[in-house]
Design a protein around this motif. Structure first.
Motif, PDB file in Angstrom:
ATOM      1  N   TRP A  66       0.831  -1.208   0.000  1.00 22.41           N
ATOM      2  CA  TRP A  66       0.000   0.000   0.000  1.00 22.41           C
ATOM      3  C   TRP A  66       0.867   1.261   0.000  1.00 22.41           C
ATOM      4  O   TRP A  66       1.926   1.290   0.630  1.00 22.41           O
ATOM      5  N   PRO A  67       0.377   2.309  -0.665  1.00 27.69           N
ATOM      6  CA  PRO A  67       1.061   3.601  -0.640  1.00 27.69           C
ATOM      7  C   PRO A  67       0.466   4.530   0.415  1.00 27.69           C
ATOM      8  O   PRO A  67      -0.515   4.190   1.090  1.00 27.69           O
ATOM      9  N   CYS A  98      -0.163  -8.435  -4.728  1.00 27.56           N
ATOM     10  CA  CYS A  98      -1.123  -7.365  -5.006  1.00 27.56           C
ATOM     11  C   CYS A  98      -0.479  -6.011  -4.745  1.00 27.56           C
ATOM     12  O   CYS A  98       0.324  -5.862  -3.819  1.00 27.56           O
ATOM     13  N   ILE A  99      -0.843  -5.035  -5.577  1.00 31.78           N
ATOM     14  CA  ILE A  99      -0.499  -3.629  -5.346  1.00 31.78           C
ATOM     15  C   ILE A  99      -1.811  -2.868  -5.243  1.00 31.78           C
ATOM     16  O   ILE A  99      -2.658  -2.958  -6.139  1.00 31.78           O
ATOM     17  N   THR A 100      -2.004  -2.135  -4.162  1.00 29.24           N
ATOM     18  CA  THR A 100      -3.205  -1.306  -4.011  1.00 29.24           C
ATOM     19  C   THR A 100      -2.854   0.125  -4.394  1.00 29.24           C
ATOM     20  O   THR A 100      -1.897   0.691  -3.857  1.00 29.24           O
ATOM     21  N   THR A 123      -2.149  -8.891  -9.289  1.00 23.70           N
ATOM     22  CA  THR A 123      -3.389  -8.164  -9.010  1.00 23.70           C
ATOM     23  C   THR A 123      -3.089  -6.727  -8.622  1.00 23.70           C
ATOM     24  O   THR A 123      -2.155  -6.471  -7.857  1.00 23.70           O
ATOM     25  N   ILE A 124      -3.884  -5.796  -9.151  1.00 28.54           N
ATOM     26  CA  ILE A 124      -3.845  -4.400  -8.722  1.00 28.54           C
ATOM     27  C   ILE A 124      -5.252  -4.008  -8.307  1.00 28.54           C
ATOM     28  O   ILE A 124      -6.209  -4.228  -9.050  1.00 28.54           O
ATOM     29  N   VAL A 125      -5.386  -3.433  -7.116  1.00 31.21           N
ATOM     30  CA  VAL A 125      -6.684  -2.957  -6.629  1.00 31.21           C
ATOM     31  C   VAL A 125      -6.736  -1.447  -6.746  1.00 31.21           C
ATOM     32  O   VAL A 125      -5.787  -0.747  -6.386  1.00 31.21           O
ATOM     33  N   ILE A 164      -7.139  -6.256 -12.805  1.00 33.55           N
ATOM     34  CA  ILE A 164      -7.482  -4.990 -12.157  1.00 33.55           C
ATOM     35  C   ILE A 164      -8.764  -5.229 -11.361  1.00 33.55           C
ATOM     36  O   ILE A 164      -9.803  -5.564 -11.937  1.00 33.55           O
ATOM     37  N   ALA A 165      -8.678  -5.084 -10.055  1.00 33.03           N
ATOM     38  CA  ALA A 165      -9.829  -5.314  -9.185  1.00 33.03           C
ATOM     39  C   ALA A 165     -10.347  -3.969  -8.670  1.00 33.03           C
ATOM     40  O   ALA A 165      -9.594  -3.204  -8.068  1.00 33.03           O
TER      41      ALA A 165
END
Length: 305
Positions: A66-67, A98-100, A123-125, A164-165
């Protein structure tokens, strides 16, 4: 497809598509188990070197990075560079799964998808972009417009093997139960999925079960996260922690049973937001891990045998 019921649609999609970007689990497996990820923001701005060893401790199979403002581990990645980040992952035997990236939005993921591919992340959220608080035909039309704008981004996602979620997030086009269903039903690409957050939906077990049933394989991420007392104002810690599974009023039993019955293929994150953002959910890394495990033990006991 337009003449099928949602239940029929679900079965048609299940039979004809699968997310290349999701973990493999087949109906021949002896028993269903959640595929937990560690969301880095649960540990606030703690360094990655401190967070990564906790992945195995919470029974997670990988990391969701998370950023800011929720965490800053994505920025830590940039600071150390890809090569050092990969070495750190390898040292702790952790995969980035995953990257949010809410701040980039669904139309700003071009470079992030390239990075995800380089890092072996699948996966990218993010959130959905468009008008808010729509219903009926206006909502359906807005989602069609959103999907049209997403076409080149989905093409890139397909080429790179990225899902892309879209999270059903407040103040967002994709927010209500109908909006989630329309997105799943109208999406032309198996690389567009839903990151399903019960927190942002009515706290009704039957409704949540029906949504999971309707969405079927379109769910790439499930947040084990309830509303509790909310997360928008400072409150005593025991009240804030009511967002965690097993602490608040939401009964996750029927929800876990539905995921198990569907042999859910996607990720599961035990989740909450502290106030203010950027703090760990509890004061120390050890306490955060213990709290996540408390919720995980609750969820594990709900899995049908």
């Amino acid at each position: 497809m337009k003449n099928l019921s949602r239940r029929q649609f679900h079965h048609a999609v299940l039979a004809s598509t699968s997310f290349a970007a999701l973990p493999t689990l087949t109906s021949a497996a002896p028993g269903w188990q959640p595929r937990y990820l560690l969301p880095s923001c649960m540990y606030g701005y703690a360094p990655l070197a401190e967070i990564l060893p906790e992945t195995a401790k919470i029974g997670a199979v990988g990391l969701d990075i998370w950023p800011k403002v929720h965490g800053n581990q994505r920025e830590q990645l940039d600071e150390m560079g890809v090569e050092k980040f990969q070495a750190l992952l390898k040292h702790h035997q952790v995969k980035l799964e995953c990257i949010t990236q809410y701040k980039l939005g669904p139309f700003g993921l071009t470079n992030e998808m390239k990075l995800a591919k380089e890092l072996g992340c699948r996966t990218i959220v993010t959130g959905g972009a468009g008008p808010k608080d729509l219903t009926g035909d206006k909502l359906k039309s807005a989602i069609k417009d959103f999907l049209g704008k997403m076409a080149p981004h989905l093409k890139q996602a397909e080429d790179l093997g990225i899902t892309i979620a879209i999270e059903n997030h407040g103040n967002n086009l994709i927010f209500s139960p109908d909006s989630i269903r329309w997105l799943a039903e109208l999406s032309p690409s198996k690389n567009l999925a839903i990151a399903l957050a019960p927190y942002h939906l009515p706290q009704e077990e039957k409704l949540l079960v029906q949504i999971i049933r309707d969405l079927g394989p379109r769910v790439a991420m499930f947040y084990a996260w309830q509303y509790g007392n909310g997360c928008m104002k400072k409150m005593p810690k025991d009240q804030e922690l009511q967002q965690m599974p097993g602490r608040g009023k939401l009964d996750f039993g029927p929800i876990v049973a539905e995921l198990a019955n569907n042999r859910y293929l996607g990720w599961v994150e035990i989740f909450m937001h502290p106030t203010p953002r950027g703090l760990p959910i509890l004061d120390t890394t050890k306490e955060v891990t213990a709290e996540i495990n408390l919720a995980r033990n609750y969820l594990q006991k709900l899995i049908p045998t």
